[in-house]
Design a protein around this motif. Sequence first.
Motif, PDB file in Angstrom:
ATOM      1  N   GLY A   1       0.803  -1.215   0.000  1.00 46.49           N
ATOM      2  CA  GLY A   1       0.000   0.000   0.000  1.00 46.49           C
ATOM      3  C   GLY A   1       0.835   1.262   0.000  1.00 46.49           C
ATOM      4  O   GLY A   1       2.041   1.241  -0.249  1.00 46.49           O
ATOM      5  N   THR A   2       0.168   2.374   0.285  1.00 46.42           N
ATOM      6  CA  THR A   2       0.828   3.678   0.304  1.00 46.42           C
ATOM      7  C   THR A   2       0.488   4.395   1.605  1.00 46.42           C
ATOM      8  O   THR A   2      -0.400   3.985   2.353  1.00 46.42           O
ATOM      9  CB  THR A   2       0.355   4.537  -0.886  1.00 46.42           C
ATOM     10  OG1 THR A   2      -1.066   4.721  -0.788  1.00 46.42           O
ATOM     11  CG2 THR A   2       0.687   3.874  -2.202  1.00 46.42           C
TER      12      THR A   2
ATOM     13  N   THR B   1      -4.406   0.687   1.579  1.00 42.87           N
ATOM     14  CA  THR B   1      -4.183  -0.377   0.608  1.00 42.87           C
ATOM     15  C   THR B   1      -5.525  -0.815   0.037  1.00 42.87           C
ATOM     16  O   THR B   1      -6.537  -0.834   0.737  1.00 42.87           O
ATOM     17  CB  THR B   1      -3.436  -1.558   1.256  1.00 42.87           C
ATOM     18  OG1 THR B   1      -3.231  -2.591   0.291  1.00 42.87           O
ATOM     19  CG2 THR B   1      -4.169  -2.113   2.458  1.00 42.87           C
ATOM     20  N   GLY B   2      -5.535  -1.135  -1.249  1.00 39.67           N
ATOM     21  CA  GLY B   2      -6.775  -1.517  -1.910  1.00 39.67           C
ATOM     22  C   GLY B   2      -7.357  -0.376  -2.713  1.00 39.67           C
ATOM     23  O   GLY B   2      -6.961   0.781  -2.563  1.00 39.67           O
ATOM     24  N   ASN B   3      -8.328  -0.705  -3.571  1.00 43.63           N
ATOM     25  CA  ASN B   3      -8.880   0.321  -4.468  1.00 43.63           C
ATOM     26  C   ASN B   3     -10.386   0.209  -4.642  1.00 43.63           C
ATOM     27  O   ASN B   3     -10.928   0.669  -5.651  1.00 43.63           O
ATOM     28  CB  ASN B   3      -8.187   0.259  -5.831  1.00 43.63           C
ATOM     29  CG  ASN B   3      -8.277  -1.118  -6.462  1.00 43.63           C
ATOM     30  OD1 ASN B   3      -9.049  -1.959  -6.026  1.00 43.63           O
ATOM     31  ND2 ASN B   3      -7.463  -1.333  -7.490  1.00 43.63           N
ATOM     32  N   ASN B   4     -11.087  -0.398  -3.690  1.00 45.53           N
ATOM     33  CA  ASN B   4     -12.539  -0.466  -3.797  1.00 45.53           C
ATOM     34  C   ASN B   4     -13.131   0.895  -3.449  1.00 45.53           C
ATOM     35  O   ASN B   4     -12.813   1.466  -2.403  1.00 45.53           O
ATOM     36  CB  ASN B   4     -13.085  -1.549  -2.860  1.00 45.53           C
ATOM     37  CG  ASN B   4     -14.545  -1.854  -3.122  1.00 45.53           C
ATOM     38  OD1 ASN B   4     -15.397  -0.976  -3.108  1.00 45.53           O
ATOM     39  ND2 ASN B   4     -14.845  -3.128  -3.332  1.00 45.53           N
ATOM     40  N   LYS B   5     -13.991   1.413  -4.324  1.00 42.64           N
ATOM     41  CA  LYS B   5     -14.567   2.739  -4.119  1.00 42.64           C
ATOM     42  C   LYS B   5     -15.819   2.722  -3.252  1.00 42.64           C
ATOM     43  O   LYS B   5     -16.319   3.782  -2.852  1.00 42.64           O
ATOM     44  CB  LYS B   5     -14.901   3.380  -5.472  1.00 42.64           C
ATOM     45  CG  LYS B   5     -13.721   3.514  -6.412  1.00 42.64           C
ATOM     46  CD  LYS B   5     -12.621   4.384  -5.832  1.00 42.64           C
ATOM     47  CE  LYS B   5     -11.491   4.568  -6.849  1.00 42.64           C
ATOM     48  NZ  LYS B   5     -10.346   5.327  -6.261  1.00 42.64           N
TER      49      LYS B   5
ATOM     50  N   THR C   1     -11.032  -1.189   0.507  1.00 43.37           N
ATOM     51  CA  THR C   1      -9.905  -0.295   0.733  1.00 43.37           C
ATOM     52  C   THR C   1      -9.680  -0.239   2.242  1.00 43.37           C
ATOM     53  O   THR C   1     -10.622   0.044   2.985  1.00 43.37           O
ATOM     54  CB  THR C   1     -10.180   1.111   0.174  1.00 43.37           C
ATOM     55  OG1 THR C   1     -10.458   0.999  -1.224  1.00 43.37           O
ATOM     56  CG2 THR C   1      -8.967   2.015   0.373  1.00 43.37           C
TER      57      THR C   1
ATOM     58  N   TYR D   1     -17.525   6.104   1.714  1.00 41.98           N
ATOM     59  CA  TYR D   1     -17.804   4.745   1.248  1.00 41.98           C
ATOM     60  C   TYR D   1     -19.212   4.328   1.658  1.00 41.98           C
ATOM     61  O   TYR D   1     -19.700   4.715   2.725  1.00 41.98           O
ATOM     62  CB  TYR D   1     -16.789   3.763   1.830  1.00 41.98           C
ATOM     63  CG  TYR D   1     -15.374   3.995   1.372  1.00 41.98           C
ATOM     64  CD1 TYR D   1     -14.848   3.295   0.292  1.00 41.98           C
ATOM     65  CD2 TYR D   1     -14.559   4.925   2.015  1.00 41.98           C
ATOM     66  CE1 TYR D   1     -13.549   3.512  -0.143  1.00 41.98           C
ATOM     67  CE2 TYR D   1     -13.255   5.151   1.596  1.00 41.98           C
ATOM     68  CZ  TYR D   1     -12.758   4.437   0.517  1.00 41.98           C
ATOM     69  OH  TYR D   1     -11.469   4.658   0.097  1.00 41.98           O
TER      70      TYR D   1
ATOM     71  N   ALA E   1      -7.593  -6.193   1.962  1.00 42.74           N
ATOM     72  CA  ALA E   1      -7.938  -5.405   0.777  1.00 42.74           C
ATOM     73  C   ALA E   1      -8.214  -6.317  -0.413  1.00 42.74           C
ATOM     74  O   ALA E   1      -9.217  -6.164  -1.119  1.00 42.74           O
ATOM     75  CB  ALA E   1      -6.815  -4.425   0.456  1.00 42.74           C
ATOM     76  N   GLU E   2      -7.332  -7.274  -0.618  1.00 42.20           N
ATOM     77  CA  GLU E   2      -7.460  -8.155  -1.780  1.00 42.20           C
ATOM     78  C   GLU E   2      -8.562  -9.188  -1.580  1.00 42.20           C
ATOM     79  O   GLU E   2      -9.390  -9.410  -2.474  1.00 42.20           O
ATOM     80  CB  GLU E   2      -6.126  -8.869  -2.029  1.00 42.20           C
ATOM     81  CG  GLU E   2      -6.168  -9.807  -3.218  1.00 42.20           C
ATOM     82  CD  GLU E   2      -4.831 -10.461  -3.508  1.00 42.20           C
ATOM     83  OE1 GLU E   2      -4.779 -11.337  -4.404  1.00 42.20           O
ATOM     84  OE2 GLU E   2      -3.824 -10.110  -2.847  1.00 42.20           O
TER      85      GLU E   2
END
Length: 243
Positions: A18-19, A31-35, A67, A122, A61-62
């Motif tokens: 992640g960042t 981490t992750g990208n679910n909106k 996210t 979210y 996340a995965e």
Amino acid sequence: MVSDCCKSGFRWNGTPTGTESTLAGTKAYVTGNNKDVAILLVHDIFGWTFNNLRLLADHFAEEAGATVYIPDFFDGEIVTEETMVNPELREKFDLMGFIGRHNKEIRYPQILAAAKALKAEYSKTGAIGYCYGGWAVFKLGSDPSIVDAVSGVHPSIVEPAELDALKVPTQILAPEHDFSFTPDLKAHANTVIPTLGVPYEYVYFPGLQHGFAGRGDQNDKAQVAGLERAKNSAVGFFKEFLH
């Protein structure tokens, strides 16, 4: 209650993917990208930089399709991972003084602000707390407008009233041996929560001790099996109630 088990454990191998960003004005690992779906991970005493928890966040996340955020809820104070593995540093570390500096009255407003910020962005949000973070997710779970589901992993500093007030789907991951989430607290949870009208999952880990799911020994087969089961249990719980 807290004890030396809260400050001991094992480092895990792996590099988080992640960042670092911010959430509600607080530094956070993301981490992750679910909106649509987010999970707030409330850390143990090793804080937001703790490699083990960042690795777990990557898994959530995965595998749970979310996210995941780990904000810094200790206002920049870092307990080094070396403290966890070095007996001399562990002995010098004043755990009770640390908990006093980061007590519920001081830290919960910040945790609540982070949860509200996620809920504003979210459509579905969950919260999972390890050790120190356990009490916080139960408090969040008293308000369905803030969080949709909560999971406490060998939680510390929990008060019965925090369990009594739960109003969202709740999961507890509880090892057999736990100085903090005591037999009395376990019994209270398993007596009261089923009367609250919320989905409830209690996952029991025989033979394991407080801290196993976040700081377990990766060279011990029983602990590895336990921490994997704990991770998979949390993933399944959040997939069910956040999707």
